[in-house]
Structures are given as structure tokens and as C-alpha cells.
Design a protein around this motif. Structure first.
Motif, mmCIF file in Angstrom:
data_model
loop_
_atom_site.group_PDB
_atom_site.id
_atom_site.type_symbol
_atom_site.label_atom_id
_atom_site.label_comp_id
_atom_site.label_asym_id
_atom_site.label_seq_id
_atom_site.Cartn_x
_atom_site.Cartn_y
_atom_site.Cartn_z
ATOM 1 N N ASP A 166 0.843 -1.197 0.000
ATOM 2 C CA ASP A 166 0.000 0.000 0.000
ATOM 3 C C ASP A 166 0.883 1.253 0.000
ATOM 4 O OD1 ASP A 166 -1.559 2.200 0.841
ATOM 5 O OD2 ASP A 166 -2.718 1.010 2.262
ATOM 6 N N ILE A 188 -9.045 -4.141 -2.869
ATOM 7 C CA ILE A 188 -9.028 -2.683 -2.748
ATOM 8 C C ILE A 188 -7.878 -2.168 -3.603
ATOM 9 C CG2 ILE A 188 -8.977 -0.727 -1.160
ATOM 10 C CD1 ILE A 188 -9.630 -2.739 1.104
ATOM 11 N N SER A 189 -8.185 -1.745 -4.827
ATOM 12 C CA SER A 189 -7.122 -1.354 -5.755
ATOM 13 C C SER A 189 -7.572 -0.220 -6.664
ATOM 14 C CB SER A 189 -6.697 -2.551 -6.602
ATOM 15 O OG SER A 189 -7.721 -2.915 -7.500
ATOM 16 N N THR A 190 -6.601 0.352 -7.337
ATOM 17 C CA THR A 190 -6.854 1.325 -8.386
ATOM 18 C C THR A 190 -5.659 1.292 -9.338
ATOM 19 O OG1 THR A 190 -7.658 3.556 -8.876
ATOM 20 C CG2 THR A 190 -5.790 3.391 -7.360
ATOM 21 N N ASN A 228 -6.804 -0.495 3.109
ATOM 22 C CA ASN A 228 -8.195 -0.171 3.437
ATOM 23 C C ASN A 228 -8.726 0.854 2.434
ATOM 24 O OD1 ASN A 228 -7.473 2.539 4.460
ATOM 25 N ND2 ASN A 228 -6.534 1.396 6.153
ATOM 26 N N GLU A 229 -10.018 1.035 2.454
ATOM 27 C CA GLU A 229 -10.675 1.940 1.510
ATOM 28 C C GLU A 229 -10.254 3.398 1.734
ATOM 29 O OE1 GLU A 229 -12.739 3.225 -1.709
ATOM 30 O OE2 GLU A 229 -12.332 1.133 -1.191
ATOM 31 N N ALA A 230 -9.996 3.776 2.980
ATOM 32 C CA ALA A 230 -9.566 5.147 3.266
ATOM 33 C C ALA A 230 -8.244 5.459 2.570
ATOM 34 C CB ALA A 230 -9.444 5.364 4.774
ATOM 35 N N HIS A 231 -7.328 4.500 2.556
ATOM 36 C CA HIS A 231 -6.052 4.714 1.865
ATOM 37 C C HIS A 231 -6.268 4.838 0.360
ATOM 38 C CE1 HIS A 231 -3.016 3.181 5.113
ATOM 39 N NE2 HIS A 231 -3.801 4.139 5.545
ATOM 40 N N ARG A 232 -7.164 4.051 -0.182
ATOM 41 C CA ARG A 232 -7.442 4.147 -1.613
ATOM 42 C C ARG A 232 -7.995 5.529 -1.958
ATOM 43 N NH1 ARG A 232 -10.892 3.359 -5.942
ATOM 44 N NH2 ARG A 232 -12.789 3.364 -4.702
ATOM 45 N N LYS A 233 -8.914 6.026 -1.152
ATOM 46 C CA LYS A 233 -9.494 7.351 -1.389
ATOM 47 C C LYS A 233 -8.440 8.451 -1.251
ATOM 48 C CE LYS A 233 -14.232 6.248 -0.168
ATOM 49 N NZ LYS A 233 -15.337 6.453 0.780
#
Length: 163
Positions: free
Chosen positions: A52, A69-71, A82-87
Motif C-alpha cells: 500500500d 481494494i485497488s486502483t 483499506n478503503e480510506a487509503h485508496r481514497k
């Protein structure tokens, strides 16, 4: 005056700092040999071997991301814990991606594109740097500013060079 062949020096540092098993290509090797890509990815297009990128900034340590959880950014896929890190990443991806495309900062400072171990990741002045292994990371630590300056000077010549 002593003349240094930086390519040979970089290769020697990497070989001396590498365990023998790391010199044998395996499926876990991140970089795709012969790739001219500007980002260090595996054959599936995964950057940072699934670590991450935001975690280095948030926790100061490497943290594995989750497949779910990726982009994608600049053709590379990044995983997040986690989703917060992705955002957070999506709000400013350039802030979180590793410098020099995720290739070894020390190798780049010697004019070579070299694979890097994400577990060596370190944030310096708000930027993420990775190195080949912990021994090469120690070289980075001895002259961080000089290494970064040399790598920044070399990167434009290396960005499209084959690995």
C-alpha cells in the motif's frame, strides 16, 4: 584522479548486497526483464509488489494491500490496506507513488534501472523511495540527499530505458 565506472559499481553493490536466492529469477521478482516501462511492475501490472503506497506516509512502514481494494495509475495497479487509503491515493496519486517509478533509488543514482524491494520503502521530504534490499537501503541512508539528487538527474535518461 580516481575514475569510477558507476555501472560496475552499482552492479557490484547490488550483487554483494543480494542473497544468492535473489539473483535467481523467480515468479516473485517484481520487474519484468526487458521492460521499457516507466513503472516497476510485475507481469500482472502490479506496482510495489502489492504494498500500500499510502501506508508508508500514514504509518511509516510497509503494509500489504488487499487484492479487493485497488486502483490503477499510469498503467500500474496499486493495492491498499483499506478503503480510506485508496481514497487518499485517488485524491493525489502523484504524491504517493514511489519516486523513479518504484525502481531502486540507489541504482537510479548510478544510472541503472534496478528492481526494488518495497519493504525498504522510506518517505523523505514527502516522497517515497524504495531500494533493492536493506543493505542497499543502508547506502541510501548514508547519503540520502546526494543519492536523491543524482537519481533525479539520471531518471529522465532512464525512464524509457529497458530494464
Amino acid at each position: 584522479m580516481l575514475r569510477i565506472d558507476h555501472r560496475r559499481l552499482a552492479a557490484a553493490l547490488l550483487i554483494l548486497g543480494a542473497p544468492a536466492a535473489a539473483l535467481i529469477p523467480t515468479a516473485t521478482q517484481a520487474v519484468v526483464p526487458g521492460s521499457t516501462g516507466s513503472v516497476n511492475v510485475d507481469q500482472a501490472g502490479l506496482a510495489l509488489r502489492g504494498f500500500d503506497p499510502v501506508a508508508y506516509f500514514e504509518t511509516g512502514k510497509p503494509t500489504k494491500g488487499a487484492e479487493a481494494i485497488s486502483t490503477t495509475f499510469n498503467g500500474a495497479r496499486y493495492l491498499f490496506a483499506n478503503e480510506a487509503h485508496r481514497k487518499t491515493f485517488l485524491a493525489n496519486p502523484a504524491k504517493y507513488v514511489p519516486q523513479f517509478g518504484g525502481f531502486c533509488a540507489v541504482g537510479t543514482s548510478y544510472g541503472e534501472k534496478v528492481d526494488a524491494d518495497p519493504e525498504t520503502g522510506r518517505v523523505v521530504d514527502g516522497k517515497l523511495y524504495v531500494n533493492y534490499n536493506p543493505k542497499v537501503g543502508a547506502i541510501f541512508d548514508k547519503d540520502t540527499a546526494g543519492t536523491i539528487a543524482r537519481a533525479e538527474q539520471n531518471w529522465p535518461k532512464l525512464v524509457d530505458k529497458a530494464q
